[in-house]
Design a protein around this motif. Structure first.
Motif, PDB file in Angstrom:
ATOM      1  N   GLU A  86      -7.136   4.914  -2.892  1.00 58.62           N
ATOM      2  CA  GLU A  86      -7.652   3.655  -2.343  1.00 58.62           C
ATOM      3  C   GLU A  86      -6.585   2.964  -1.498  1.00 58.62           C
ATOM      4  O   GLU A  86      -6.879   2.404  -0.436  1.00 58.62           O
ATOM      5  N   ALA A  87      -5.330   3.010  -1.945  1.00 60.67           N
ATOM      6  CA  ALA A  87      -4.242   2.409  -1.167  1.00 60.67           C
ATOM      7  C   ALA A  87      -4.078   3.116   0.162  1.00 60.67           C
ATOM      8  O   ALA A  87      -3.822   2.482   1.194  1.00 60.67           O
ATOM      9  N   MET A  94      17.049   3.036 -12.242  1.00 66.63           N
ATOM     10  CA  MET A  94      16.885   4.188 -11.360  1.00 66.63           C
ATOM     11  C   MET A  94      15.422   4.436 -11.055  1.00 66.63           C
ATOM     12  O   MET A  94      14.542   4.155 -11.867  1.00 66.63           O
ATOM     13  N   LYS A  95      15.153   5.008  -9.877  1.00 68.72           N
ATOM     14  CA  LYS A  95      13.820   5.515  -9.574  1.00 68.72           C
ATOM     15  C   LYS A  95      13.616   6.821 -10.335  1.00 68.72           C
ATOM     16  O   LYS A  95      14.502   7.675 -10.356  1.00 68.72           O
ATOM     17  N   VAL A  96      12.461   6.970 -10.934  1.00 69.39           N
ATOM     18  CA  VAL A  96      12.134   8.202 -11.653  1.00 69.39           C
ATOM     19  C   VAL A  96      10.762   8.663 -11.192  1.00 69.39           C
ATOM     20  O   VAL A  96       9.825   7.870 -11.076  1.00 69.39           O
ATOM     21  N   GLY A  97      10.631   9.964 -10.898  1.00 68.87           N
ATOM     22  CA  GLY A  97       9.337  10.491 -10.479  1.00 68.87           C
ATOM     23  C   GLY A  97       8.942  10.104  -9.074  1.00 68.87           C
ATOM     24  O   GLY A  97       7.764  10.088  -8.729  1.00 68.87           O
ATOM     25  N   MET A  98       9.936   9.775  -8.238  1.00 66.08           N
ATOM     26  CA  MET A  98       9.666   9.366  -6.862  1.00 66.08           C
ATOM     27  C   MET A  98      10.017  10.506  -5.911  1.00 66.08           C
ATOM     28  O   MET A  98      10.763  11.426  -6.253  1.00 66.08           O
ATOM     29  N   THR A  99       9.494  10.434  -4.687  1.00 71.21           N
ATOM     30  CA  THR A  99       9.802  11.460  -3.693  1.00 71.21           C
ATOM     31  C   THR A  99      11.252  11.397  -3.263  1.00 71.21           C
ATOM     32  O   THR A  99      11.898  12.420  -3.046  1.00 71.21           O
ATOM     33  N   LEU A 100      11.780  10.178  -3.132  1.00 69.66           N
ATOM     34  CA  LEU A 100      13.175   9.979  -2.730  1.00 69.66           C
ATOM     35  C   LEU A 100      13.968   9.414  -3.901  1.00 69.66           C
ATOM     36  O   LEU A 100      13.491   8.529  -4.620  1.00 69.66           O
ATOM     37  N   GLU A 101      15.191   9.930  -4.081  1.00 71.31           N
ATOM     38  CA  GLU A 101      16.051   9.406  -5.131  1.00 71.31           C
ATOM     39  C   GLU A 101      16.510   8.007  -4.742  1.00 71.31           C
ATOM     40  O   GLU A 101      16.627   7.673  -3.566  1.00 71.31           O
ATOM     41  N   HIS A 104       0.829  -1.211   0.000  1.00 74.64           N
ATOM     42  CA  HIS A 104       0.000   0.000   0.000  1.00 74.64           C
ATOM     43  C   HIS A 104       0.863   1.260   0.000  1.00 74.64           C
ATOM     44  O   HIS A 104       0.557   2.231  -0.703  1.00 74.64           O
ATOM     45  N   ALA A 105       1.944   1.261   0.777  1.00 66.95           N
ATOM     46  CA  ALA A 105       2.811   2.436   0.844  1.00 66.95           C
ATOM     47  C   ALA A 105       3.446   2.733  -0.508  1.00 66.95           C
ATOM     48  O   ALA A 105       3.559   3.904  -0.918  1.00 66.95           O
ATOM     49  N   GLN A 106       3.847   1.689  -1.234  1.00 63.88           N
ATOM     50  CA  GLN A 106       4.450   1.890  -2.551  1.00 63.88           C
ATOM     51  C   GLN A 106       3.449   2.472  -3.540  1.00 63.88           C
ATOM     52  O   GLN A 106       3.786   3.339  -4.354  1.00 63.88           O
ATOM     53  N   VAL A 107       2.201   2.020  -3.473  1.00 67.15           N
ATOM     54  CA  VAL A 107       1.173   2.558  -4.375  1.00 67.15           C
ATOM     55  C   VAL A 107       0.918   4.034  -4.070  1.00 67.15           C
ATOM     56  O   VAL A 107       0.783   4.861  -4.974  1.00 67.15           O
ATOM     57  N   ILE A 108       0.866   4.380  -2.780  1.00 67.48           N
ATOM     58  CA  ILE A 108       0.657   5.780  -2.396  1.00 67.48           C
ATOM     59  C   ILE A 108       1.723   6.673  -3.008  1.00 67.48           C
ATOM     60  O   ILE A 108       1.448   7.761  -3.516  1.00 67.48           O
ATOM     61  N   MET A 109       2.960   6.207  -3.014  1.00 65.97           N
ATOM     62  CA  MET A 109       4.075   7.042  -3.454  1.00 65.97           C
ATOM     63  C   MET A 109       4.292   7.043  -4.958  1.00 65.97           C
ATOM     64  O   MET A 109       4.890   7.974  -5.502  1.00 65.97           O
ATOM     65  N   THR A 110       3.796   6.015  -5.658  1.00 70.26           N
ATOM     66  CA  THR A 110       4.171   5.878  -7.070  1.00 70.26           C
ATOM     67  C   THR A 110       3.025   5.719  -8.047  1.00 70.26           C
ATOM     68  O   THR A 110       3.247   5.847  -9.253  1.00 70.26           O
ATOM     69  N   ALA A 111       1.810   5.438  -7.579  1.00 72.11           N
ATOM     70  CA  ALA A 111       0.724   5.105  -8.510  1.00 72.11           C
ATOM     71  C   ALA A 111       0.466   6.229  -9.513  1.00 72.11           C
ATOM     72  O   ALA A 111       0.248   7.368  -9.124  1.00 72.11           O
ATOM     73  N   GLU A 147      11.662   3.954   3.732  1.00 75.55           N
ATOM     74  CA  GLU A 147      11.987   4.351   2.369  1.00 75.55           C
ATOM     75  C   GLU A 147      13.333   5.058   2.275  1.00 75.55           C
ATOM     76  O   GLU A 147      14.117   4.826   1.353  1.00 75.55           O
ATOM     77  N   ALA A 148      13.614   5.962   3.218  1.00 72.98           N
ATOM     78  CA  ALA A 148      14.876   6.701   3.165  1.00 72.98           C
ATOM     79  C   ALA A 148      16.069   5.767   3.353  1.00 72.98           C
ATOM     80  O   ALA A 148      17.069   5.851   2.625  1.00 72.98           O
ATOM     81  N   ALA A 149      15.973   4.877   4.341  1.00 75.25           N
ATOM     82  CA  ALA A 149      17.085   3.955   4.598  1.00 75.25           C
ATOM     83  C   ALA A 149      17.277   2.995   3.430  1.00 75.25           C
ATOM     84  O   ALA A 149      18.416   2.678   3.047  1.00 75.25           O
TER      85      ALA A 149
END
Length: 406
Positions: A191-192, A390-397, A176-183, A247-249
């Protein structure tokens, strides 16, 4: 002297956020814009303009200036970086989006669990968790994804431990946390968020019958039972801690190992002298600046910054990545050097919203990097550098995966 920056033509504006082309380097546009001054106009996803600040001195001052700049995401002109961020006001009001005394009070509820003394007590447990996960990784044999095997599993295990909740259902709230940050679909994200909070409400209710010495038990005994917090308030604080603590760690472990592998001379130096590890962690935090996108603010009154008037209601984006690569603050800032002085770097933030869990994060990173160096001295990438996602469009690099072998 106050100056007025002429609004650039629409076709000359940079869109923000700007993408990294290398996982451990900030967007090239930062250095370009910094040449013209501390402040630049950029365009957000919804077409609105905001100020991007790229000089160390101004960013440090603004992060500490609660009088003129606010973190209140309920303000209609707050510079959101994606549409999904507008739809979780409850989560941001739990901690991140608070100002002044309400923010201080929420931090006071949690800070006793993140002191240096508390972290030292946790170090043996973190070491055991790290060794167990590396044992499992070695038993599988390479290649493996270091992030899924260690980078995500360790922070998740640690945060569950200090919260006092079971790791058994971690996959559920992680999903659920991943969907909140990336959906990409807003309805999916909303909904997540609802599903995650409903699940955590149940966790809090169940915890009432199993109180112990952990964060959740303390919040229930000292804040929920007194009426200071509601059940949903407690769940929202848990979401904030889970996302921030995990997520940060995870991003720092994956991207930190990748950076060390890409700088073999620094890695060799660290292997030869493990006493350099604490300094190496601080240099990685400075160099990587994974939380570059987490410090937007809104001006609460007209205020002069570097000779430019920022008007009340205008958004400002304080780039810690640009600050940490400012040559005025750090000589040869684009050089990764584990022996450098990183004093004053902004990788942990600054001011009232400085990272509350930095002491715990330091311990995790020191233990993970040190244990990997000791136990898997031949660790190396299992794919070409350009194939590391790489992560793209995410809150954290960070990285989505880090395929390694030995």
């Amino acid at each position: 002297m106050t100056q007025t920056i002429t609004e650039p033509a629409t076709d000359q504006l940079h869109d923000y956020p700007m993408a990294r082309t290398c996982p451990y380097q900030p967007p090239a546009e930062y250095a370009e814009l910094s040449k013209d001054g501390a402040l630049s106009r950029v365009r957000l996803y919804d077409g609105r303009l905001a100020w991007l600040v790229t000089h160390y001195t101004q960013i440090r001052e603004m992060l500490a200036d609660d009088k003129h700049f606010s973190s209140d995401r309920d303000q209609p002109t707050f510079p959101m970086l994606a549409e999904r961020e507008r739809n979780f006001p409850e989560i941001t009001r739990a901690l991140l989006g608070l100002d002044g005394e309400p923010h201080k009070e929420r931090r006071r509820m949690l800070l006793p669990w993140f002191t240096s003394r508390q972290t030292e007590k946790l170090r043996p447990a973190i070491q055991r968790m790290t060794d167990d996960l590396i044992d499992q990784m070695l038993a599988k044999g390479g290649p493996v994804d270091l992030i899924s095997e260690l980078g995500r599993a360790l922070p998740a295990t640690v945060i569950c431990h200090i919260l006092g909740i079971s790791y058994d259902e971690h996959d559920l709230f992680e999903k659920h946390a991943q969907v909140i940050m990336t959906a990409p679909d807003l309805d999916q994200a909303i909904e997540a968020c609802r599903a995650l909070l409903d699940y955590l409400d149940g966790v809090v209710e169940a915890k009432k019958d199993d109180l112990s010495e952990d964060i959740l038990s303390t919040l229930i005994k000292d804040r929920l039972y007194t009426g200071e917090l509601t059940l949903r308030d407690v769940s929202l604080l848990m979401v904030s801690l889970i996302i921030a603590g995990e997520e940060a760690a995870t991003s720092m472990i994956g991207l930190g190992v990748f950076t060390l592998l890409e700088h073999p001379e620094q890695l060799a130096m660290l292997r030869e002298d493990p006493s350099l590890l604490p300094g190496a962690v601080e240099e990685l935090v400075r160099y990587l600046s994974i939380a570059d996108l987490t410090t937007p603010r809104i001006a609460t009154t007209d205020v002069e910054v570097a000779g430019q008037v920022v008007k009340q209601g205008e958004g400002v984006l304080l780039s810690t990545a640009a600050a940490n690569r400012d040559p005025v603050a750090f000589p040869a800032p684009d050089t990764f050097d584990i022996r450098r002085s990183t004093k004053g770097h902004l990788g942990w933030g600054h001011g009232a919203h400085r990272c509350m869990g930095e002491t715990l994060a330091r311990a995790e990173l020191e233990i993970v990097f040190g244990t990997l160096l000791r136990r898997i001295p031949t660790l190396r990438l299992a794919v070409p550098v350009e194939e590391v996602p790489m992560k793209v469009g995410m809150t954290l690099e960070g990285l989505h995966a880090l395929p390694v072998t030995w």
